[in-house]
Design an enzyme around this catalytic site. Structure first.
Site, mmCIF file in Angstrom:
data_model
loop_
_atom_site.group_PDB
_atom_site.id
_atom_site.type_symbol
_atom_site.label_atom_id
_atom_site.label_comp_id
_atom_site.label_asym_id
_atom_site.label_seq_id
_atom_site.Cartn_x
_atom_site.Cartn_y
_atom_site.Cartn_z
ATOM 1 C CB ALA A 1 -0.901 -0.019 1.224
ATOM 2 C CG ASN A 2 -0.109 4.704 -1.686
ATOM 3 O OD1 ASN A 2 -0.868 5.465 -1.115
ATOM 4 N ND2 ASN A 2 -0.404 4.110 -2.843
#
Ligand code: CTP
Length: 402
Positions: A208-209
């Protein structure tokens, strides 16, 4: 603009209630039909007799008034209206609607309506500044309530000054007309992508970020407030999706592309999502286990589709305006201009997401809008304000029939 419009005016209990008599007069001069609801506290400040005479209508005050309920009923009051105006909107009325309370006629009508709601708050500046009121204000805005005021200046209490004065009646009339007109984006469809994407490694792990989805969410709300029909395609964001928009929840970039394609055509598309550039090509169908050898698994990556570039380069049915974001940590403008050219969009909203700026996941943003016409640097502003300005800029272009 206001002729024959049905306005339900909820009068809250505050000293500013006396100004509402002037508001009613001005609305009726313009042909509006004003049906008044007063809270118990409002009756301490203005009399139902004067309000009723000015509105030439029955004054509704009691949820349990058998005659009024038989005659009209609070559900009909809530339904048979083009707009509900709350003036003065007290801290109490704001809190009730933010929480969904419905223990008197005014709050029950507010909860039962599908009509747009405009609030003109008026209260002591310390009440307006209180964290509880700040929360309620933000919640109500997220739920689609429009606000006019409060203004800053002298208060009724001697020696008090600050933000909390109710907007002037003519400003409220203008806000009513603007809200009833449906806004400059009425009839337009705008697509917004937002949030991060999650790219699975196995059924329990993902890549993810740090995107919270705050900027895309604020933008969807601002576009909605200008009257647009908004499709909001969001990855798993931290902030809740705004009310009053069509929400499509996705997890991966591939799902986001499919949701975007399904939502087209649109008059404008804004790509605020922080899409993962790569997905795990060899994602496991079952949870990966340590095999005891001490060796770490090797992940293989495949490039994700560039959703923005695909839409920007559509031959048929391309939205009239395609806006991308560029999250950069260095050489922001140079990288962003290269992106503008490479992706083929009309504008790039460039922001510096290096950790020192605190922008990613934070409440503020400092952006530069790049277009073939040049660069426009905006000061550091709350994300809501960036969203409002960007929505206004989009409305200006679409309104001009780009
Ligand atoms: N974007 C997209 N689909 C992708 C990658 C990015 O739609 N697969 C969009 C983003 O929503 C954003 C813009 O493209 O509007 C730029 O995103 P950014 O991550 O800054 O750029 P990248 O294309 O990923 O370029 P780079 O990784 O080289 O910075």
């Amino acid at each position: 603009m206001l002729a024959e419009k049905r306005i339900l005016l909820i009068i809250g209990g505050g000293i500013a209630a006396y100004k509402v008599l002037d508001l009613v007069r001005r609305l009726r001069e313009r042909g509006a039909r004003v049906r008044p609801v007063m809270t118990a506290a409002a009756k301490e400040f203005v009399t139902p007799l004067s309000v009723g005479a000015l509105c030439a209508d029955h004054v509704f005050t009691d949820l349990f008034d058998r005659h009024a309920e038989q005659d009209v009923g609070h559900i009909r009051l809530a339904r048979e209206t083009d707009l509900i105006v709350v003036a003065p909107a007290t801290a109490d009325l704001m809190a009730k609607l933010a929480q969904g309370l419905a223990n008197d006629l005014a709050s029950a009508v507010l909860l039962a309506t599908t009509a747009p709601v405009l609030m003109a708050p008026a209260m002591n500046p310390r009440m307006w500044a209180h964290p509880a009121t700040r929360r309620n204000h933000a919640q109500l805005q997220a739920d689609g309530v429009t606000f006019v005021g409060p203004n800053t200046g002298e208060m009724a209490e001697a020696g008090e000054a600050g933000t909390g004065r109710m907007a002037e009646p003519m400003d409220i009339v203008e806000a009513i007309a603007a809200r009833l007109a449906g806004g400059p984006l009425a009839g337009r469809h705008v697509l917004v992508t937002s949030g991060p994407t999650h790219e699975p490694i196995d059924p329990v792990r993902y890549i993810a970020n740090r995107s919270s989805g705050a900027q895309g969410t604020a933008l969807a709300a601002a576009l909605r407030d200008l009257g647009a029909r908004v499709t909001f395609v969001t990855g798993p964001a931290e902030v809740p999706a705004p009310a009053g928009v069509a929400v499509q929840r996705v997890e991966t970039a591939v799902e986001m592309l499919a949701a975007v394609e399904a939502a087209l055509p649109a008059d404008a598309a804004v790509f605020a999502a922080a899409v993962a550039d790569w997905r795990v090509a060899n994602a496991a169908a079952r949870k990966m286990k340590k095999d005891g050898s001490g060796r770490a698994p090797a992940l293989e990556f495949a490039e994700n589709p560039d959703i923005l570039a695909r839409v920007a380069q559509m031959r048929k049915g391309r939205p009239a305006l395609v806006v991308g974001f560029a999250a950069e940590t260095d050489d922001v403008i140079a990288h962003a201009s290269a992106k503008l050219a490479r992706k083929g969009c009309d504008w790039i909203v460039a922001n510096d997401v290096s950790p020192a700026t605190g922008i990613m996941g934070g409440a503020e943003n400092a952006v530069t809008i790049l277009s073939p016409d040049g660069a426009e640097a905006w000061p550091r502003l709350p994300k809501d304000e960036v969203a409002r300005r960007l929505a206004a800029k989009i409305a200006a272009v679409l309104g001009a029939g780009k």
